[in-house]
Design a protein around this motif. Structure first.
Motif, short mmCIF file in Angstrom:
data_model
loop_
_atom_site.label_atom_id
_atom_site.label_comp_id
_atom_site.label_asym_id
_atom_site.label_seq_id
_atom_site.Cartn_x
_atom_site.Cartn_y
_atom_site.Cartn_z
N SER A 21 -3.60 2.69 -9.32
CA SER A 21 -4.09 3.24 -10.02
C SER A 21 -3.47 4.35 -9.30
N LYS A 22 -3.04 4.91 -7.97
CA LYS A 22 -2.20 5.46 -7.74
C LYS A 22 -1.09 5.89 -8.27
N ILE A 23 0.15 5.03 -8.54
CA ILE A 23 1.00 4.77 -9.02
C ILE A 23 0.97 6.10 -10.16
N VAL A 24 -0.30 5.37 -11.44
CA VAL A 24 -0.11 5.82 -12.62
C VAL A 24 -0.13 7.19 -12.44
N THR A 25 -1.48 7.47 -11.21
CA THR A 25 -1.48 8.90 -11.53
C THR A 25 -0.53 9.15 -11.15
N ILE A 26 0.61 9.50 -9.60
CA ILE A 26 1.32 10.15 -9.54
C ILE A 26 1.96 10.51 -10.55
N SER A 27 2.40 9.21 -11.18
CA SER A 27 3.83 9.53 -12.81
C SER A 27 2.53 10.79 -13.63
N VAL A 28 1.44 10.41 -14.09
CA VAL A 28 0.99 11.51 -14.75
C VAL A 28 1.20 13.50 -14.20
N VAL A 29 1.04 12.76 -12.54
CA VAL A 29 1.06 14.27 -11.99
C VAL A 29 2.37 14.63 -11.81
N LEU A 30 3.25 13.94 -11.55
CA LEU A 30 5.49 14.21 -12.17
C LEU A 30 5.23 14.91 -13.13
N PRO A 40 10.11 -0.06 10.99
CA PRO A 40 11.93 -0.50 10.33
C PRO A 40 11.22 -1.64 9.90
N GLU A 41 10.10 -1.41 8.92
CA GLU A 41 10.18 -2.45 7.95
C GLU A 41 10.17 -2.15 6.59
N GLY A 42 10.89 -0.72 6.57
CA GLY A 42 11.20 0.11 5.09
C GLY A 42 10.48 1.57 5.65
N HIS A 43 10.22 2.11 3.75
CA HIS A 43 9.86 4.23 4.24
C HIS A 43 8.96 3.75 2.85
N ASN A 44 8.38 4.64 3.03
CA ASN A 44 7.24 4.55 1.47
C ASN A 44 7.38 6.27 0.96
N GLY A 45 7.48 5.95 -0.55
CA GLY A 45 7.98 7.31 -1.02
C GLY A 45 6.27 7.48 -1.06
N PHE A 46 7.30 8.24 -2.65
CA PHE A 46 5.60 9.01 -3.05
C PHE A 46 4.49 7.54 -3.61
N ASN A 47 3.38 7.29 -2.72
CA ASN A 47 2.57 6.40 -2.42
C ASN A 47 3.43 4.89 -2.87
#
Length: 435
Positions: free
Chosen positions: A97-106, A355-362
């Motif tokens: 659900s988080k990336i959905v909420t983030i998309s709406v907020v953005l 070293p495994e990667g990075h975090n974007g907006f969740n």
């Protein structure tokens, strides 16, 4: 009839121009991804289900245009004898659900309704005087490692030394946590508030406002209820529920079905299942303890919309949402987010020294070790949920992948499911690409 010079020239050039445009568009369209050996992928899913590690698994791959290029479902018939699982089955997706909420907020940020540097207290004044739990040596409890837990309880409280912003919420730097920190004196008070059954967002906020943060806002990444608070800030800013915002800004305009708050009429959700103890069984009451004794409900009449945990989705519907991200903000010819906004979603924001990667907006972006281990590709956008759901976006090959299940507490032999499935898929793709 004699045409004018302009008309004659247009009549000569336009067909050629149209042909060139068609050729350019044809070149712009990516080749549809093909799975050379779908049976081998089926076997991976079947193996994890047949061994008793999962109650069911359903995987789906869609290309950028929404074509289903692979799908397969497997069900443990001893546990769920009547379950039929496919791309239309409704699943509790929790943190997906988080990336959905983030998309709406953005989207609200693009429209000037919100600003990422806005203080949270401007929308939720109940959080204006949040305090931080600190150990006897003055460190916040987020800085206390597992081997130092004796220093954590009892803790003292001190005022937050930084104003909490919406960006802190978005990046899990605000200091909110789940009831699973492993610090009893921090987890128990949150569990006692039982925020998952709050009457509405105002009640949720009131219950949470009396509890301490695990760190000063902006200190570091600490995963927790931050995205849910982000959604509630959006509600306060607009005067609309998060359910309305999702419907009016995202699923409605983009034509997405199969992604929503509240259980659709006539739908019965798959039961909660636990693998704790080594054998699959129906989960005990309170066993899913991320919030404490209760979990979010899906009654459409209950006006509590948890932007970090509370959505339901079908694989088909969630794949549509992922394709919006893959298309850098558009779906079905409708633009939700600007290209630069989507690029910012997967840009490096937190966990930059991992070293495994990075975090974007969740959104986790895989690094080179993922390919080196044969578990997938570098640069995948990855996420998942509390009950065994998983997704990824491959921007290079332009497809999205989803693996759905419903299980709490995967036993040790069940780990590695996603790596095994993606590993088999990418071994096939790499073999084709190397020819």
């Amino acid at each position: 009839m004699i045409r004018s010079g302009f008309s004659a020239l247009a009549g000569t050039l336009l067909p050629a121009f149209a042909l060139l445009c068609w050729a350019g568009l044809a070149q712009a369209q990516p080749a549809r991804i093909e799975v050379p050996d779908p049976d081998a992928l089926d076997a991976v899913l079947d193996r994890f289900v047949d061994a008793g590690h999962y109650p069911f698994l359903y995987a789906r791959l869609e290309d950028r245009g929404g074509n289903v290029v692979y799908e397969h479902g497997a069900v443990n018939r001893d546990l769920l004898p009547d379950l039929e699982i496919d791309g239309q089955s409704w699943i509790r997706v929790w943190s997906m659900s988080k990336i959905v909420t983030i998309s709406v907020v953005l989207d609200l940020v693009e429209d000037g309704v919100l600003g990422l540097e806005d203080p949270v207290a401007a929308y939720i004044p109940e959080f204006a005087d949040m305090r931080v739990a600190v150990a006897v040596d003055g460190r916040s409890l987020a800085e206390i490692g597992p081997e130092e837990r004796a220093l954590a309880c009892p803790f003292s409280l001190e005022p937050a030394n930084t104003a909490m912003t919406l960006r802190h919420l978005l990046n899990h730097e605000a200091g909110f946590h789940y009831a699973t920190t492993g610090i009893p004196c921090l987890d128990s008070p949150l569990a006692e508030q039982n925020v998952a059954v709050a009457a509405d967002s105002a009640d949720f906020i009131a219950r949470l406002a009396s509890l301490p943060l695990i760190q000063h806002p902006g200190t570091t990444y600490y995963y927790g209820i931050n995205t849910t608070i982000l959604g509630m800030a959006a509600e306060r800013a607009t005067g609309k529920s998060l359910k309305q915002l999702v419907e009016e800004r995202l699923t409605g305009p983009l034509g997405i079905e199969g992604l929503q708050y509240g259980l659709p009429p006539g739908v019965e959700l798959i039961p909660r299942i636990s693998g704790q103890g080594g054998t699959l069984r129906m989960a005990y009451p309170g066993e899913l303890d991320i919030f404490g004794p209760d979990v979010p409900g899906y009654d459409p009449a209950h006006p509590l919309y948890l932007g970090g945990e509370g959505m339901l989705a079908t694989a088909d519907g969630y794949a549509d949402f992922l394709r919006m991200l893959l298309n850098h903000g558009t779906l079905n010819g409708i633009r939700l987010l600007e290209t630069a906004t989507v690029e910012n979603i997967y840009a490096p924001h937190t966990l930059l020294d991992n070293p495994e990667g990075h975090n974007g907006f969740n959104l986790w972006v895989t690094g080179a070790p993922t390919r080196e281990r044969g578990h997938g590709e570098e640069g995948l956008w990855v996420g998942g949920g509390y009950e065994g759901t998983h997704f990824w976006v491959d921007p290079k090959r332009e497809f999205v992948g989803i693996i759905m299940s419903q299980i709490f507490w995967i036993n040790e032999d069940g780990y590695g499911r996603d790596e095994a499935f993606r590993g088999e898929l990418y071994r096939q793709l790499w073999a084709v690409e190397s020819q």
